[in-house]
Design an enzyme around this catalytic site. Structure first.
Site, PDB file in Angstrom:
ATOM      1  N   VAL A  95      -8.582  -3.471  -4.408  1.00 56.38           N
ATOM      2  CA  VAL A  95      -9.844  -3.373  -5.108  1.00 56.38           C
ATOM      3  C   VAL A  95      -9.946  -4.170  -6.671  1.00 56.38           C
ATOM      4  O   VAL A  95     -10.809  -4.278  -7.371  1.00 56.38           O
ATOM      5  CB  VAL A  95     -10.675  -2.167  -5.177  1.00 56.38           C
ATOM      6  CG1 VAL A  95     -11.288  -1.560  -3.928  1.00 56.38           C
ATOM      7  CG2 VAL A  95      -9.571  -0.867  -5.973  1.00 56.38           C
ATOM      8  N   TYR A 146       0.944   8.055  -5.913  1.00 59.81           N
ATOM      9  CA  TYR A 146      -0.115   7.148  -5.316  1.00 59.81           C
ATOM     10  C   TYR A 146      -0.740   6.474  -6.238  1.00 59.81           C
ATOM     11  O   TYR A 146      -0.979   5.118  -6.130  1.00 59.81           O
ATOM     12  CB  TYR A 146      -0.933   7.864  -4.434  1.00 59.81           C
ATOM     13  CG  TYR A 146      -2.039   7.023  -3.804  1.00 59.81           C
ATOM     14  CD1 TYR A 146      -1.836   6.160  -2.919  1.00 59.81           C
ATOM     15  CD2 TYR A 146      -3.331   7.229  -4.581  1.00 59.81           C
ATOM     16  CE1 TYR A 146      -2.967   5.390  -2.558  1.00 59.81           C
ATOM     17  CE2 TYR A 146      -4.514   6.389  -3.990  1.00 59.81           C
ATOM     18  CZ  TYR A 146      -4.084   5.320  -3.052  1.00 59.81           C
ATOM     19  OH  TYR A 146      -5.231   4.701  -2.563  1.00 59.81           O
TER      20      TYR A 146
HETATM   21  N1  GLN Z   1      -6.435   2.734  -5.902  1.00 59.55           N
HETATM   22  C1  GLN Z   1      -7.493   2.438  -5.218  1.00 59.55           C
HETATM   23  C2  GLN Z   1      -8.156   3.814  -4.522  1.00 59.55           C
HETATM   24  O1  GLN Z   1      -7.262   4.604  -4.083  1.00 59.55           O
HETATM   25  C3  GLN Z   1      -7.164   1.491  -3.958  1.00 59.55           C
HETATM   26  C4  GLN Z   1      -8.155   1.153  -2.936  1.00 59.55           C
HETATM   27  C5  GLN Z   1      -8.248  -0.286  -2.680  1.00 59.55           C
HETATM   28  O2  GLN Z   1      -7.555  -1.144  -3.336  1.00 59.55           O
HETATM   29  N2  GLN Z   1      -8.900  -0.510  -1.717  1.00 59.55           N
HETATM   30  O3  GLN Z   1      -9.148   3.877  -4.370  1.00 59.55           O
END
Ligand code: GLN
Length: 305
Positions: free
Chosen positions: A259, A189
């Site tokens: 994000v 992930y």
């Molecule tokens: N890698 C980030 C997380 O798992 C992805 C979250 C996002 O981009 N909203 O928190």
């Protein structure tokens, strides 16, 4: 290409120095090292006209935008059975929320919140021999882009600070909706989130969701028309977490944020457009990105509604 070029240029220069009230994500330490003044836009139409401006050729961490790619591969491999493990309803909660999972017995509301994407990663691990390599190969194939790669630093940074995702994965496993070892699922992930791409590359990789006739270099369809329609539907209703209604209201296109400050928006039968500006609003979506797309679909009259 319509008058997209002119309109994008105008909105870009209007917004370039706008007072951006957002904040760069820092809960993944490596993301905080990105300059908050980056601002890029790239549009690719289904007849492959293309236009970019600003930092549209700089790589950024696509983060949750990758949830579309993991979902697409899982849908290819698993078909409709997929929806037994993850639902298609808006969550109305933040992207990393644990709240609903208890009542929903470990079935995440949709594949675009962290819980849903973690389950999708678990499904992929059950299908793929070398998940990280095979997923990257899939991304390269559908985009016809051999240059794609993971940003190792971002992946390691999230791995060492991803307490919420670790909690989510364990919690879902307690309901039996994670089949593989949690460390393997989380590692995969975190890597999928750490894919790095430019605005141009992002606008190209999602053409299969805009163009009904899209086939890869090898002559293969990525999804059936019905499957692509369904992914666009979930993007419209769930792509921006508890701000999905707001994005549909203001922009009116299926889309997805990350994000890292990127947003992809898709106009079926027309184009894919990517905006990157790292400062995020309180819901974790790019402040300037949303503003740009709102002005863009208004000026070009190109929302789907
Ligand atoms: N890698 C980030 C997380 O798992 C992805 C979250 C996002 O981009 N909203 O928190």
């Amino acid at each position: 290409m319509k008058n997209y070029h002119k309109i994008i240029t105008e909105i870009y220069s209007d917004l370039k120095n706008v007072n951006d009230i957002g904040k760069v994500a820092n809960y993944i330490p490596e993301l905080a090292n990105v300059s908050d003044s980056n601002f890029g836009v790239h549009i690719t139409t289904i007849d492959r006209n293309s236009f970019g401006i600003g930092d549209s050729d700089k790589k950024f961490s696509i983060q949750s935008i990758s949830k579309i790619l993991t979902l697409t591969l899982a849908y290819q491999l698993e078909g409709e059975k997929l929806w037994k493990r993850v639902d298609v309803e808006p969550s109305g909660n933040p992207f990393n929320s644990l709240l609903q999972l208890e009542a929903d017995l470990g079935i995440p509301r949709n594949p675009f919140i962290n819980a849903g994407a973690i389950v999708v990663c678990d499904i992929l691990i059950s299908h793929l021999q070398h998940p990280k390599e095979d997923f990257l190969a899939f991304c390269k194939e559908i985009s016809n882009n051999p240059h794609l790669k993971y940003d190792e630093k971002v992946a390691q940074s999230e791995k060492s600070s991803g307490y919420r995702n670790i909690a989510l994965c364990n919690f879902i496993k307690s309901f039996g909706n994670i089949k593989n070892d949690i460390d393997i699922v989380l590692d995969f992930y975190f890597y999928t989130c750490a894919l790095e791409m430019t605005c141009k590359e992002v606008s190209e990789i999602f053409l299969f969701l805009a163009d009904d006739h899209f086939i890869t270099q090898k002559g293969k369809r990525v999804l059936t028309m019905s499957q692509a329609k369904r992914i666009n539907a979930i993007l419209l209703t769930c792509g921006f977490y508890d701000e999905s209604g707001e994005f549909a209201f203001r922009v009116g296109l299926p889309g997805k944020s990350g994000v890292g400050g990127g947003i992809i928006a898709i106009h079926p039968d027309e184009f894919c457009i990517t905006v990157w500006s790292p400062k995020l609003n309180k819901k974790g979506n790019s402040y300037k990105g949303m503003l740009f797309l709102e002005q863009f679909t208004t000026a070009t009259e190109s929302s789907i509604f």
